[in-house]
Design a protein around this motif. Structure first.
Motif, short mmCIF file in Angstrom:
data_model
loop_
_atom_site.label_atom_id
_atom_site.label_comp_id
_atom_site.label_asym_id
_atom_site.label_seq_id
_atom_site.Cartn_x
_atom_site.Cartn_y
_atom_site.Cartn_z
N UNK A 52 12.07 -4.12 8.71
CA UNK A 52 11.39 -4.26 7.39
C UNK A 52 11.00 -2.96 6.85
N UNK A 53 10.71 -2.83 5.73
CA UNK A 53 10.15 -1.81 4.91
C UNK A 53 8.55 -1.71 5.00
N UNK A 54 7.95 -0.94 5.82
CA UNK A 54 6.47 -1.05 5.94
C UNK A 54 5.98 0.19 5.18
N UNK A 55 5.04 -0.05 4.61
CA UNK A 55 3.88 0.91 3.87
C UNK A 55 2.77 0.74 4.66
N UNK A 56 2.40 1.88 5.54
CA UNK A 56 1.27 2.12 6.24
C UNK A 56 0.57 3.37 5.87
N UNK A 57 -0.64 3.43 5.62
CA UNK A 57 -1.37 4.72 5.76
C UNK A 57 -2.02 5.05 7.15
N UNK A 58 -1.99 6.18 7.51
CA UNK A 58 -2.61 6.54 8.99
C UNK A 58 -3.22 7.89 8.79
#
Length: 179
Positions: A52-58
């Motif tokens: 999957x293509x994830x978009x997470x801010x960390x």
């Protein structure tokens, strides 16, 4: 110290608003500075066997040797973070152990019956796996490789916390390509 994989080195919190969470942790709890990446460049991401293509801010900061990770999902890609948020809301989602013997530790743990639910990599020597271990909220186990630039970044974050005076509480992630 854990008899499992050494010391727990990170506590990972799923949050609704990462900017608000960084403010709370730094201003109220005195933890910081936070190193923030609005979109972590995760490669080879897999969740339960599918890509999957994830978009997470960390955001990462240390309190002593313990690292605090704040995670906000920015899309609806399947992940353990999304599952946790849907089931429990926000809060402590995982504990992480760090290793310089990633392959050997993964073989050992899967040989003991642990199943990998989520995996990927962030830069060279920055692989991670999350095991399907959430029998109690916040008990997912992450194994994080720290043999190269990611380990160097974690060292820089810890050192920044040791002399932090409360100013400049949010900073950009160090560039892993330059470490």
């Amino acid at each position: 110290m854990s008899r499992f994989l050494g010391q727990i080195r990170q506590l990972g919190y799923v949050v609704d608003d990462i900017e608000q969470a960084m403010d709370y942790w730094s201003r109220v709890l005195g933890v910081g500075p936070f190193f923030y990446n609005e979109r972590v460049p995760i490669e080879n991401y897999r969740y339960r066997g599918e890509a999957y293509d994830v978009h997470n801010s960390v955001a990462l900061a240390n309190s002593g040797f313990m690292q605090v990770e704040l995670i906000q999902t920015r899309n609806d890609a399947p992940s353990m973070y999304r599952d946790f948020k849907q089931a429990s809301g926000t809060g402590l989602q995982h504990v992480a152990y760090w290793t310089e013997s990633f392959d050997e530790d993964v073989v050992r743990l899967t040989g003991q019956g642990f199943e990998i639910a989520m995996s990927g990599e962030v830069g060279r020597n920055g692989r991670f796996v999350y095991f399907d271990t959430e029998y109690h909220p916040g008990t997912v186990i992450e194994l994080s490789e720290v043999a190269g630039p990611k380990g160097e970044m974690f060292r820089l974050i810890r050192e920044a916390s040791e002399t932090w005076d409360g100013n400049d509480p949010v900073r950009p992630f160090p560039d892993l390509g330059r470490l």
